[in-house]
Design a protein around this motif. Structure first.
Motif, short mmCIF file in Angstrom:
data_model
loop_
_atom_site.label_atom_id
_atom_site.label_comp_id
_atom_site.label_asym_id
_atom_site.label_seq_id
_atom_site.Cartn_x
_atom_site.Cartn_y
_atom_site.Cartn_z
N LYS A 6 0.84 -1.19 0.00
CA LYS A 6 0.00 0.00 0.00
C LYS A 6 0.88 1.25 0.00
O LYS A 6 1.87 1.31 0.71
N PHE A 7 0.49 2.22 -0.80
CA PHE A 7 1.13 3.53 -0.74
C PHE A 7 0.59 4.26 0.48
O PHE A 7 -0.59 4.14 0.81
N VAL A 8 1.43 5.03 1.17
CA VAL A 8 0.98 5.73 2.37
C VAL A 8 1.13 7.25 2.29
O VAL A 8 0.61 7.96 3.13
N ASN A 9 1.85 7.76 1.30
CA ASN A 9 2.02 9.20 1.20
C ASN A 9 2.59 9.53 -0.17
O ASN A 9 3.26 8.71 -0.79
N ALA A 10 2.30 10.72 -0.64
CA ALA A 10 2.95 11.27 -1.83
C ALA A 10 3.76 12.47 -1.35
O ALA A 10 3.34 13.20 -0.47
N CYS A 11 4.92 12.63 -1.89
CA CYS A 11 5.83 13.68 -1.44
C CYS A 11 6.18 14.59 -2.62
O CYS A 11 7.04 14.26 -3.42
N PRO A 12 5.49 15.74 -2.72
CA PRO A 12 5.84 16.64 -3.82
C PRO A 12 7.24 17.22 -3.67
O PRO A 12 7.74 17.38 -2.56
N VAL A 13 7.86 17.48 -4.80
CA VAL A 13 9.17 18.13 -4.84
C VAL A 13 8.97 19.49 -5.49
O VAL A 13 8.52 19.58 -6.63
N PHE A 14 9.26 20.55 -4.72
CA PHE A 14 9.11 21.92 -5.21
C PHE A 14 10.49 22.50 -5.48
O PHE A 14 11.33 22.54 -4.57
N LEU A 15 10.72 22.95 -6.70
CA LEU A 15 11.93 23.70 -6.99
C LEU A 15 11.70 25.14 -6.54
O LEU A 15 10.63 25.70 -6.74
N VAL A 16 12.72 25.72 -5.91
CA VAL A 16 12.59 27.06 -5.34
C VAL A 16 13.82 27.89 -5.68
O VAL A 16 14.88 27.36 -5.98
N GLU A 17 13.67 29.21 -5.63
CA GLU A 17 14.79 30.13 -5.88
C GLU A 17 15.82 30.05 -4.75
O GLU A 17 17.01 29.97 -4.99
N ASP A 50 3.09 16.70 10.46
CA ASP A 50 2.37 15.44 10.68
C ASP A 50 2.84 14.42 9.65
O ASP A 50 4.03 14.16 9.58
N SER A 51 1.96 13.86 8.83
CA SER A 51 2.40 12.84 7.86
C SER A 51 2.71 13.43 6.48
O SER A 51 2.96 12.70 5.54
N ILE A 52 2.70 14.76 6.37
CA ILE A 52 2.98 15.42 5.10
C ILE A 52 4.47 15.71 4.99
O ILE A 52 5.09 16.22 5.92
N GLU A 53 5.03 15.38 3.85
CA GLU A 53 6.44 15.69 3.56
C GLU A 53 6.49 16.39 2.20
O GLU A 53 5.86 15.96 1.25
N ASN A 80 -4.61 17.15 2.68
CA ASN A 80 -5.81 16.75 3.42
C ASN A 80 -5.58 16.85 4.91
O ASN A 80 -4.66 16.21 5.43
N PRO A 81 -6.41 17.61 5.64
CA PRO A 81 -6.38 17.53 7.10
C PRO A 81 -7.09 16.25 7.55
O PRO A 81 -7.63 15.51 6.72
#
Length: 143
Positions: A6-17, A50-53, A80-81
């Protein structure tokens, strides 16, 4: 037969300045914690609430654009809260911290209760939860 993973989380990758500036916004304003990896080849900071990365990576070239500005539609991430009531609590938390609010909490035409903020790099983050599952999943194989 093997058990399905089972997948438990998605982790976005943000490019930043500026990775430290962006991480400062997420930590000091949005309530995240961090793990710095500024000495690595890909200079980055992982941020957590929390569980967000989310991974913040300092760009080397190109322009940073939100999905909305580049494509005319779409959030850059959706968080999602743990409850519908949590949407209002997080909204109030961010409103009290003068986070740029793009839209106030409301029920969408697809059945979610959500609001949208903008981060320091101009990304739109939707924060919400499915409230009307019948509406959200009416044309799906998920029920």
């Amino acid at each position: 037969m093997k058990d399905k993973v089972k997948f438990v989380n998605a982790c976005p990758v943000f490019l930043v300045e500026d990775v430290q500036r962006s991480a400062g916004f997420y930590v000091n304003i949005l309530g995240f914690t961090y793990a710095k990896h500024l000495d690595k080849n890909d200079k980055f900071i992982a941020i957590y609430r929390d569980s967000i990365e989310i991974i913040l990576v300092e760009k080397i070239k190109g322009e940073i654009e939100s999905n909305q500005s580049k494509y005319g539609n779409g959030y850059d991430a959706y968080i999602n809260p743990d409850s519908i009531e949590g949407v209002d609590k997080i909204y109030q938390e961010y409103k009290n911290k003068n986070v740029k609010i793009i839209s106030e909490p409301s029920i969408t035409d697809y059945g979610s209760y959500e609001f949208v903020i903008q981060d320091i790099d101009g990304r739109n983050l939707g924060i919400g939860l499915i409230k009307d599952k019948d509406k959200f999943f009416e044309k799906s194989n998920h029920l």
